[in-house]
Design an enzyme around this catalytic site. Structure first.
Site, PDB file in Angstrom:
ATOM      1  N   SER A 146      31.603  32.043  40.945  1.00  0.00           N
ATOM      2  CA  SER A 146      32.500  30.880  40.872  1.00  0.00           C
ATOM      3  C   SER A 146      31.940  29.830  41.817  1.00  0.00           C
ATOM      4  O   SER A 146      31.155  30.145  42.724  1.00  0.00           O
ATOM      5  CB  SER A 146      33.892  31.311  41.345  1.00  0.00           C
ATOM      6  OG  SER A 146      34.711  30.196  41.607  1.00  0.00           O
ATOM      7  N   TYR A 159      39.709  35.892  46.927  1.00  0.00           N
ATOM      8  CA  TYR A 159      38.867  35.434  45.806  1.00  0.00           C
ATOM      9  C   TYR A 159      37.541  34.888  46.334  1.00  0.00           C
ATOM     10  O   TYR A 159      36.464  35.219  45.823  1.00  0.00           O
ATOM     11  CB  TYR A 159      39.629  34.366  45.034  1.00  0.00           C
ATOM     12  CG  TYR A 159      39.005  33.938  43.732  1.00  0.00           C
ATOM     13  CD1 TYR A 159      39.201  34.668  42.563  1.00  0.00           C
ATOM     14  CD2 TYR A 159      38.237  32.774  43.656  1.00  0.00           C
ATOM     15  CE1 TYR A 159      38.650  34.265  41.358  1.00  0.00           C
ATOM     16  CE2 TYR A 159      37.681  32.364  42.453  1.00  0.00           C
ATOM     17  CZ  TYR A 159      37.890  33.110  41.309  1.00  0.00           C
ATOM     18  OH  TYR A 159      37.334  32.712  40.119  1.00  0.00           O
TER      19      TYR A 159
HETATM   20  P1  NAD Z   1      41.279  35.333  32.229  1.00  0.00           P
HETATM   21  O1  NAD Z   1      42.511  35.690  32.995  1.00  0.00           O
HETATM   22  O2  NAD Z   1      41.406  34.471  31.025  1.00  0.00           O
HETATM   23  O3  NAD Z   1      40.505  36.646  31.788  1.00  0.00           O
HETATM   24  C1  NAD Z   1      40.305  37.705  32.702  1.00  0.00           C
HETATM   25  C2  NAD Z   1      39.857  38.928  31.941  1.00  0.00           C
HETATM   26  O4  NAD Z   1      39.748  40.003  32.883  1.00  0.00           O
HETATM   27  C3  NAD Z   1      40.891  39.382  30.886  1.00  0.00           C
HETATM   28  O5  NAD Z   1      40.217  39.897  29.751  1.00  0.00           O
HETATM   29  C4  NAD Z   1      41.630  40.502  31.611  1.00  0.00           C
HETATM   30  O6  NAD Z   1      42.221  41.438  30.724  1.00  0.00           O
HETATM   31  C5  NAD Z   1      40.497  41.112  32.404  1.00  0.00           C
HETATM   32  N1  NAD Z   1      40.970  41.941  33.500  1.00  0.00           N
HETATM   33  C6  NAD Z   1      41.802  41.610  34.509  1.00  0.00           C
HETATM   34  N2  NAD Z   1      42.047  42.684  35.276  1.00  0.00           N
HETATM   35  C7  NAD Z   1      41.353  43.714  34.737  1.00  0.00           C
HETATM   36  C8  NAD Z   1      41.205  45.083  35.067  1.00  0.00           C
HETATM   37  N3  NAD Z   1      41.838  45.635  36.112  1.00  0.00           N
HETATM   38  N4  NAD Z   1      40.407  45.851  34.290  1.00  0.00           N
HETATM   39  C9  NAD Z   1      39.778  45.331  33.195  1.00  0.00           C
HETATM   40  N5  NAD Z   1      39.890  44.034  32.839  1.00  0.00           N
HETATM   41  C10 NAD Z   1      40.668  43.241  33.600  1.00  0.00           C
HETATM   42  O7  NAD Z   1      40.294  34.713  33.319  1.00  0.00           O
HETATM   43  P2  NAD Z   1      39.024  33.733  33.176  1.00  0.00           P
HETATM   44  O8  NAD Z   1      39.442  32.413  33.703  1.00  0.00           O
HETATM   45  O9  NAD Z   1      38.423  33.839  31.845  1.00  0.00           O
HETATM   46  O10 NAD Z   1      38.066  34.362  34.274  1.00  0.00           O
HETATM   47  C11 NAD Z   1      36.962  35.189  33.951  1.00  0.00           C
HETATM   48  C12 NAD Z   1      36.031  35.262  35.161  1.00  0.00           C
HETATM   49  O11 NAD Z   1      35.547  33.951  35.444  1.00  0.00           O
HETATM   50  C13 NAD Z   1      36.697  35.779  36.426  1.00  0.00           C
HETATM   51  O12 NAD Z   1      35.792  36.584  37.132  1.00  0.00           O
HETATM   52  C14 NAD Z   1      36.985  34.493  37.182  1.00  0.00           C
HETATM   53  O13 NAD Z   1      37.059  34.716  38.566  1.00  0.00           O
HETATM   54  C15 NAD Z   1      35.776  33.658  36.803  1.00  0.00           C
HETATM   55  N6  NAD Z   1      35.982  32.226  36.978  1.00  0.00           N
HETATM   56  C16 NAD Z   1      36.971  31.568  36.297  1.00  0.00           C
HETATM   57  C17 NAD Z   1      37.129  30.206  36.496  1.00  0.00           C
HETATM   58  C18 NAD Z   1      38.183  29.412  35.772  1.00  0.00           C
HETATM   59  O14 NAD Z   1      38.383  28.236  36.120  1.00  0.00           O
HETATM   60  N7  NAD Z   1      38.857  29.954  34.786  1.00  0.00           N
HETATM   61  C19 NAD Z   1      36.298  29.524  37.385  1.00  0.00           C
HETATM   62  C20 NAD Z   1      35.299  30.224  38.054  1.00  0.00           C
HETATM   63  C21 NAD Z   1      35.150  31.581  37.840  1.00  0.00           C
END
Ligand code: NAD
Length: 264
Positions: A146, A159
């Site tokens: 991130s 985080y």
């Molecule tokens: P999201 O909430 O849409 O998806 C998260 C996914 O992780 C889902 O499929 C969920 O079921 C799964 N998950 C959560 N806990 C779990 C567990 N215990 N076991 C198995 N699966 C699990 O989130 P997102 O925004 O798509 O984020 C995905 C990644 O990208 C994360 O690592 C997040 O930190 C990173 N990220 C997101 C953003 C953003 O702005 N959305 C920015 C930077 C980084």
């Protein structure tokens, strides 16, 4: 448009039932890779995602519900995928959760869950998937860090710590496999509009009694010089690029995809 650059490859994407992980799975399937979906959620909904992806991209798509809090389940997931497809060629460590609180009020169970899901699970998936990559002398490991792996924001101690850890893990693995046709890189998105961010927007609206638009513009996009959310599709294309021959010498990098956030 479908391409076949990854035909015959298999990609396992943790947390691919939603958001960025789902977008990456679609992009990798569109490039011809077989897909192992993982993540939490309603089983019927996940089955719909799985079958539609298989039909749309004409690839094999399976689902494994391993919980990223459970090392034995993670190892079993990689073992089952390896048994079915021969090797996990592409591993995307994407599952992640967020919780926002001042550190003195931060619930201990939330802190530990964030570190376990966002960081420690990456250790277990890599440990399980790497031996078969080494045997075939080809592999791609992509870790979702991130912008918060590069810089901090207040109230996100778990985080930020986890994502800085992901970058350290990425660099270390990259050095360990540098002489093989395997790469390990981190992608560092800024704000991407996914369910994870939608949840934070709702929380901030309540906490500050602000409108949705105010929260988006004054709290979220204030950090992002582009003043727009990163799109899931952009990240999918970056994952496909990191699996391409053109990216074979890109190893150990933390690629910011955040509209200039960390350039400041
Ligand atoms: P999201 O909430 O849409 O998806 C998260 C996914 O992780 C889902 O499929 C969920 O079921 C799964 N998950 C959560 N806990 C779990 C567990 N215990 N076991 C198995 N699966 C699990 O989130 P997102 O925004 O798509 O984020 C995905 C990644 O990208 C994360 O690592 C997040 O930190 C990173 N990220 C997101 C953003 C953003 O702005 N959305 C920015 C930077 C980084």
């Amino acid at each position: 448009m479908k391409n076949h650059s990854l035909s015959g490859r298999t990609a396992l994407i943790t947390g691919s039932t939603s958001g960025i992980g789902l977008g990456m799975a679609q992009a990798l399937a569109n490039a011809g890779a077989n897909i192992v979906l993982n993540g939490l959620g309603d089983r019927d909904h996940i089955e719909t995602i799985r079958s539609e992806m298989a039909d749309q991209y004409d690839v094999s798509v399976i689902y494994d519900g391993a919980n990223m809090l459970e090392p034995a389940a993670i190892a079993a997931m990689v073992k089952a995928a390896t048994k079915k497809f021969g090797v996990v060629d592409i591993l995307v460590n994407n599952a992640g959760i967020q919780y926002v609180s001042a550190i003195d009020d931060f619930p201990e169970d939330k802190w530990q869950a964030i570190i376990a899901i966002n960081l420690i699970s990456n250790f277990y998936t890599i440990k399980a998937a790497l031996p078969a990559m080494k045997t075939q002398n080809w592999g791609r490991i992509i870790n979702l860090a991130s912008a918060h792996g590069l810089v901090a924001s207040p109230y996100k101690s778990a985080y930020v710590a986890a994502k800085h850890g992901v970058i350290g893990l990425t660099k270390t693995v990259a050095l360990e496999i540098a002489e093989q046709q395997i790469t390990c890189n981190a992608i560092c998105p800024g704000y991407v509009r996914t369910p994870l961010v939608e949840g934070q927007i709702s929380e901030q609206m309540k906490a500050h009694n602000m409108s949705r638009e105010q929260v988006i513009n004054d709290i979220f996009l204030v950090a992002q010089p582009s003043k727009r959310f990163v799109e899931v599709e952009e990240l999918g294309q970056i994952a496909v690029f990191l699996c391409s021959p053109a990216a074979c010498s890109i190893n150990g990098v933390s690629l910011p995809v955040e509209g200039g956030w960390t350039a400041k």
